[in-house]
Design a protein around this motif. Sequence first.
Motif, PDB file in Angstrom:
ATOM      1  N   ARG A  65       0.819  -1.216   0.000  1.00 22.47           N
ATOM      2  CA  ARG A  65       0.000   0.000   0.000  1.00 22.47           C
ATOM      3  C   ARG A  65       0.851   1.264   0.000  1.00 22.47           C
ATOM      4  N   ASN A  66       1.913   1.289   0.846  1.00 23.84           N
ATOM      5  CA  ASN A  66       2.656   2.547   0.989  1.00 23.84           C
ATOM      6  C   ASN A  66       3.509   2.886  -0.223  1.00 23.84           C
ATOM      7  N   GLY A  67       3.662   1.939  -1.137  1.00 24.98           N
ATOM      8  CA  GLY A  67       4.394   2.250  -2.358  1.00 24.98           C
ATOM      9  C   GLY A  67       3.684   3.250  -3.243  1.00 24.98           C
ATOM     10  N   GLN A  68       2.382   3.479  -2.978  1.00 20.40           N
ATOM     11  CA  GLN A  68       1.600   4.413  -3.778  1.00 20.40           C
ATOM     12  C   GLN A  68       1.488   5.805  -3.143  1.00 20.40           C
ATOM     13  N   VAL A  69       2.139   6.009  -1.996  1.00 15.06           N
ATOM     14  CA  VAL A  69       1.956   7.268  -1.271  1.00 15.06           C
ATOM     15  C   VAL A  69       2.597   8.437  -2.005  1.00 15.06           C
ATOM     16  N   GLY A  70       3.815   8.274  -2.482  1.00 15.79           N
ATOM     17  CA  GLY A  70       4.454   9.358  -3.234  1.00 15.79           C
ATOM     18  C   GLY A  70       5.349  10.248  -2.408  1.00 15.79           C
ATOM     19  N   PHE A  71       5.428  10.055  -1.085  1.00 12.71           N
ATOM     20  CA  PHE A  71       6.370  10.787  -0.251  1.00 12.71           C
ATOM     21  C   PHE A  71       6.634   9.966   1.002  1.00 12.71           C
ATOM     22  N   MET A  72       7.741  10.265   1.680  1.00 11.80           N
ATOM     23  CA  MET A  72       8.092   9.547   2.893  1.00 11.80           C
ATOM     24  C   MET A  72       7.594  10.345   4.096  1.00 11.80           C
ATOM     25  N   LEU A 116      -3.304   9.849 -11.893  1.00 18.62           N
ATOM     26  CA  LEU A 116      -2.405   9.997 -13.032  1.00 18.62           C
ATOM     27  C   LEU A 116      -1.212   9.056 -12.893  1.00 18.62           C
ATOM     28  N   LYS A 117      -0.703   8.897 -11.691  1.00 20.84           N
ATOM     29  CA  LYS A 117       0.430   7.995 -11.467  1.00 20.84           C
ATOM     30  C   LYS A 117       0.083   6.569 -11.861  1.00 20.84           C
ATOM     31  N   ASP A 240       9.922  14.833  -1.303  1.00 17.60           N
ATOM     32  CA  ASP A 240       8.930  15.234  -2.310  1.00 17.60           C
ATOM     33  C   ASP A 240       9.006  14.322  -3.524  1.00 17.60           C
ATOM     34  N   PHE A 241       7.859  13.874  -4.011  1.00 20.81           N
ATOM     35  CA  PHE A 241       7.802  13.055  -5.221  1.00 20.81           C
ATOM     36  C   PHE A 241       6.770  13.655  -6.161  1.00 20.81           C
ATOM     37  N   THR A 242       7.145  13.754  -7.442  1.00 19.14           N
ATOM     38  CA  THR A 242       6.232  14.235  -8.470  1.00 19.14           C
ATOM     39  C   THR A 242       6.205  13.229  -9.617  1.00 19.14           C
ATOM     40  N   ILE A 243       5.244  13.403 -10.522  1.00 17.74           N
ATOM     41  CA  ILE A 243       5.174  12.529 -11.699  1.00 17.74           C
ATOM     42  C   ILE A 243       6.454  12.652 -12.525  1.00 17.74           C
ATOM     43  N   ALA A 244       7.017  13.860 -12.593  1.00 19.37           N
ATOM     44  CA  ALA A 244       8.263  14.049 -13.344  1.00 19.37           C
ATOM     45  C   ALA A 244       9.390  13.198 -12.774  1.00 19.37           C
ATOM     46  N   ASP A 245       9.415  13.000 -11.449  1.00 18.30           N
ATOM     47  CA  ASP A 245      10.438  12.159 -10.834  1.00 18.30           C
ATOM     48  C   ASP A 245      10.323  10.716 -11.313  1.00 18.30           C
ATOM     49  N   PHE A 246       9.081  10.221 -11.405  1.00 15.78           N
ATOM     50  CA  PHE A 246       8.884   8.822 -11.775  1.00 15.78           C
ATOM     51  C   PHE A 246       9.187   8.563 -13.249  1.00 15.78           C
TER      52      PHE A 246
END
Length: 404
Positions: A65-72, A116-117, A240-246
């Motif tokens: 589940r936490n793999g979808q959070v997008g930040f720590m 979107l992710k 911080d995590f954004t779509i651009a990071d992925f």
Amino acid sequence: MSEISREILSVGDLNRAIAASLEDRFDTVWVSGEISNFKAYDSGHWYFSLKDEEGQIRCVMFRGRNGQVGFMPQSGDLVEVSASIGMYVPRGDIQLTIQTLRRAGMGGLYEAFLKLKAKLAKEGLFDEERKREIPTHPRSIGIITSPQAAALKDVLSTLARRTPHIPIVLYPTLVQGPDAPAGIISALKAAEKENAVDVILLVRGGGSIEDLWAFNDEQLAYAIANSSIPVVSGVGHETDFTIADFVADLRAPTPTGAAELAAPRKDQLLQELDAIQQALLQRINQRVEREAQTLDQLALRLNHALPNPDRMREQITSWQLRLNQAWSVRMENWKRNQSHYQSQLEMLNPQRTLERGYAVILSKESEKLHAVRKPSELNTEQGYQVQLAEGQAEVKFSEVVQGP
């Protein structure tokens, strides 16, 4: 019912009964609170408590589940979670098993981010197989960011320290607001059209999810994925995590980290050159040793096969001497060429020129800095940047007198 006939439950049975009752009584609930005692285990699972001024409750969020959070998350963060209520039977603790976690107050944006992710992940934009390799020795580096961004200063400082000999090309654009995604896409297309850089750094300092929202744009994600030039993303802080990071070919935790990942250190390059030299010398010595062993074997065969071994021994000795002399001459030539290349590399270092007392005047007439080469390019209206051996200075001429 008498005390004797009443059923006596074990602690485990009682806890399991309470857990079943809680699961039957409550559906999935949304809870808001402050994270405390956050711990991320090597298994990938997260354990923490949610608290407010009236109480607290234990929480667990499993790796899937936490793999979808997008930040720590960190202790002290205000968050909103959707969870099921249950009991951890071995300890008798009531706990929340969390399915979704987001920063408090950003439900709509966060839901759009996750949607979107998931869509782009399904299309394969995050797959490692499609990501381009970052060049280890780039001939030039492009930077896409705002000229006013504090991140630009950090990136330029890092690149100047690590690889002062590599040219830098700045592609200025907005990095915040509704017009930012289109500006970043235009900068990417400009870099591809010019084909002047080997790697692009897409950087911006930290901020809220609203500040960084330009980097969650769907069209920008496709532009990064389709870029012919490798892209290193350094957006925000490490958490911080954004779509651009992925979708980028490489994600850096900070803008400074992006510069460090894209630019090899000068001393590291020299070490690599020295390692190549040592490997070359070792290969030469090994070859000489193999040839010497072959000569020994031939000498032994000749000693038994030919009627005049003394004369053949003299010839072998002469051949060995000539071979050793030839290898010595060749090794000296290689060493001399190696020293020459190292000297040439050091001579081409622009820092050496500055340290001899020279300076470079850079014109700020346009958004891109360029060196002033002719007196006619100097004037008193605009400002200039003077690059010295130990730093730089901003100057403006009060009078310009051209020589003959």
